[in-house]
Design an enzyme around this catalytic site. Structure first.
Site, PDB file in Angstrom:
ATOM      1  N   TRP A   1      25.829  34.675 -39.744  1.00 17.89           N
ATOM      2  CA  TRP A   1      26.050  35.075 -41.141  1.00 17.89           C
ATOM      3  C   TRP A   1      27.474  34.680 -41.534  1.00 17.89           C
ATOM      4  CZ3 TRP A   1      28.165  40.327 -42.778  1.00 17.89           C
ATOM      5  CH2 TRP A   1      28.124  40.466 -44.184  1.00 17.89           C
TER       6      TRP A   1
ATOM      7  N   ASP B   1      24.606  43.861 -34.543  1.00 20.47           N
ATOM      8  CA  ASP B   1      24.546  43.923 -35.999  1.00 20.47           C
ATOM      9  C   ASP B   1      23.067  44.100 -36.354  1.00 20.47           C
ATOM     10  OD1 ASP B   1      25.539  41.728 -38.779  1.00 20.47           O
ATOM     11  OD2 ASP B   1      24.586  43.701 -38.689  1.00 20.47           O
TER      12      ASP B   1
ATOM     13  N   LYS C   1      18.552  46.261 -46.756  1.00 21.34           N
ATOM     14  CA  LYS C   1      17.265  45.561 -46.849  1.00 21.34           C
ATOM     15  C   LYS C   1      16.095  46.479 -46.555  1.00 21.34           C
ATOM     16  CE  LYS C   1      20.356  42.263 -46.172  1.00 21.34           C
ATOM     17  NZ  LYS C   1      21.723  42.439 -45.665  1.00 21.34           N
TER      18      LYS C   1
END
Ligand SMILES: Cc1ncc(COP(=O)(O)O)c(CN[C@@H](CCC(=O)O)C(=O)O)c1O
Length: 401
Positions: A133, A214, A250
């Site tokens: 990311w 993560d 999300k």
């Protein structure tokens, strides 16, 4: 003249800037496949029904006030977040070995964890996957850690470069920090198998490498919260220590509420309580205390078995729609006879497909077909619908022929 006249204009963010360009495009055919944010079949953002019900319950509660919440966040939110990622039967939780602090979504959890490590951990090098990311290196560099990369993606197979990963982690200095995507690797959509995770765990523990997970997509990848927590749980099960950043952006659709948690799994309850006290010293001068609303929604849902079950159903619905988009895009490219092997579209998992399209092809698709995606060839599958698949296929076909 201004004291800031030396300030130069910064470039747009490589991911969030795609939405800026999309918004500026007047074409009715434009398609935003950039930001990793869920969209319905109608192309609209989704507020989960269970979130609306939880909010209604909170708004109707006359006893609810707007007081500061503790530096470490809402206690019930923290306990429920640890339980969600570690499992209800986690010995680490039963032995009070987990320090959990509510942070500003996934980014905030990563940053607070990195600042804590910089201050209290003996190694300041962190190995992150290549690619990863786009915000990861910035978060860790700004926290004062030095960023190194480990091989992760193999462009030839569009799969995991497992040998490269093992070699690079095997060569890392003992005690180095290693960032691991818990599931649904961003941007590649390529995850290790459970056998490969076990090999990674053994290697990391043998070199005392410190895992920093993560977890931004738990439940979003496979549709199962437990399946998507598998990697985290095999590390915690071995009794070792690790850090975990959780995001509810999300999987609960709470993007703008900035709801997340940092958990640090320690060897003893005594260490965990001292660690928590030191993380609070990182938070206090940074933003003092986290916001009350989003965490209250999460706690309301996670503490009610009915709402938790309703949430898992809606969550699986989102994951299934994305998997369905993968299948439709793959079949449409096959039907079109678009040159190349597109099977990675249905092998990859989670929000994103790492198409393999290069910068020039992406720029062509944006210019000629108004397709907005990140320049590394990543597309957010959630941005697609059955109606828009044909347009994307036209664009890809034109770009590769
Ligand atoms: C792996 C990973 N970690 C952390 C985050 C941060 O999420 P927050 O909880 O919102 O802080 C994201 C979001 N990445 C998405 C969303 C847009 C962005 O922030 O880049 C993406 O890659 O499109 C992510 O993909």
């Amino acid at each position: 003249d201004s004291v800031f006249s030396n300030v130069v204009r910064a470039p747009e963010d490589p991911i969030l800037g795609v939405t800026v360009a999309y918004n500026n495009d007047p074409s009715p055919a434009k398609l935003n496949l950039g930001v990793g944010a869920y969209r319905t079949e109608e192309g609209k953002p989704l507020v989960l029904d269970v979130v609306r019900r939880a909010e209604q319950q909170l708004v109707n509660d006359p006893s609810r006030v707007k007081e500061y919440i503790p530096i470490a966040g809402l206690a019930d939110f923290n306990k429920l977040s640890a339980k969600l990622i570690l499992g209800a039967d986690s010995p680490a939780i039963q032995e009070s070995r987990v320090a959990t602090i509510q942070c500003l979504s996934g980014t905030g959890s990563l940053r607070v964890g990195a600042e804590f490590l910089k201050k209290h951990y003996h190694q300041s090098v962190i190995f992150i996957p290549k690619p990863t990311w786009g915000n990861h290196p910035k978060v860790f560099n700004l926290a004062g850690l030095s960023v190194e990369y480990y091989r992760y993606y193999d462009p030839a197979t569009r799969g995991l470069d497992f040998q490269g990963l093992l070699e690079d982690l095997g060569a890392a200095p003992s005690g180095a920090i290693v960032l691991l995507h818990a599931c649904a690797h961003n941007p590649t959509g390529v995850d290790p198998t459970s056998e490969q995770w076990e090999q990674i765990r053994q290697l990391m523990r043998s070199k005392s490498l410190l895992p920093f997970f993560d977890s931004a997509y738990q439940g979003f990848a496979s549709g199962s919260l437990d399946t998507d927590a598998h990697a985290v749980r095999i590390f915690v099960a071995d009794g070792g220590e690790c850090l975990i950043a959780q995001s509810y952006a999300k999987n609960m659709g709470l993007y703008g509420e900035r709801v997340g948690a940092l958990s640090i799994v320690c060897k003893s309850a005594d260490v965990a309580s001292k660690v928590e006290s030191q993380v609070k010293l990182v938070v206090r001068p940074m933003y003092s205390s986290p916001p009350i609303h989003g965490a209250s929604i999460v706690a309301t849902i996670l503490k009610s078995s009915d709402m938790y079950n309703d949430w898992t159903i809606e969550l699986k619905g989102m994951a299934d729609r994305i998997i369905n988009m993968r299948q439709q895009l793959f079949e449409a490219l096959q039907a079109k006879g678009t040159p190349g092997d597109w099977s990675h579209i249905i092998k990859q998992i989670g929000m994103f497909t790492f198409t393999g399209l290069n910068k020039e092809q992406v720029a062509f698709m944006t210019k000629e077909y108004h397709i907005y995606m990140t320049s590394d060839g990543r597309i957010s599958m959630a941005g697609l619908s059955s109606k828009t698949v044909p347009h994307l296929v036209e664009a890809i076909h034109a770009a590769v022929t």
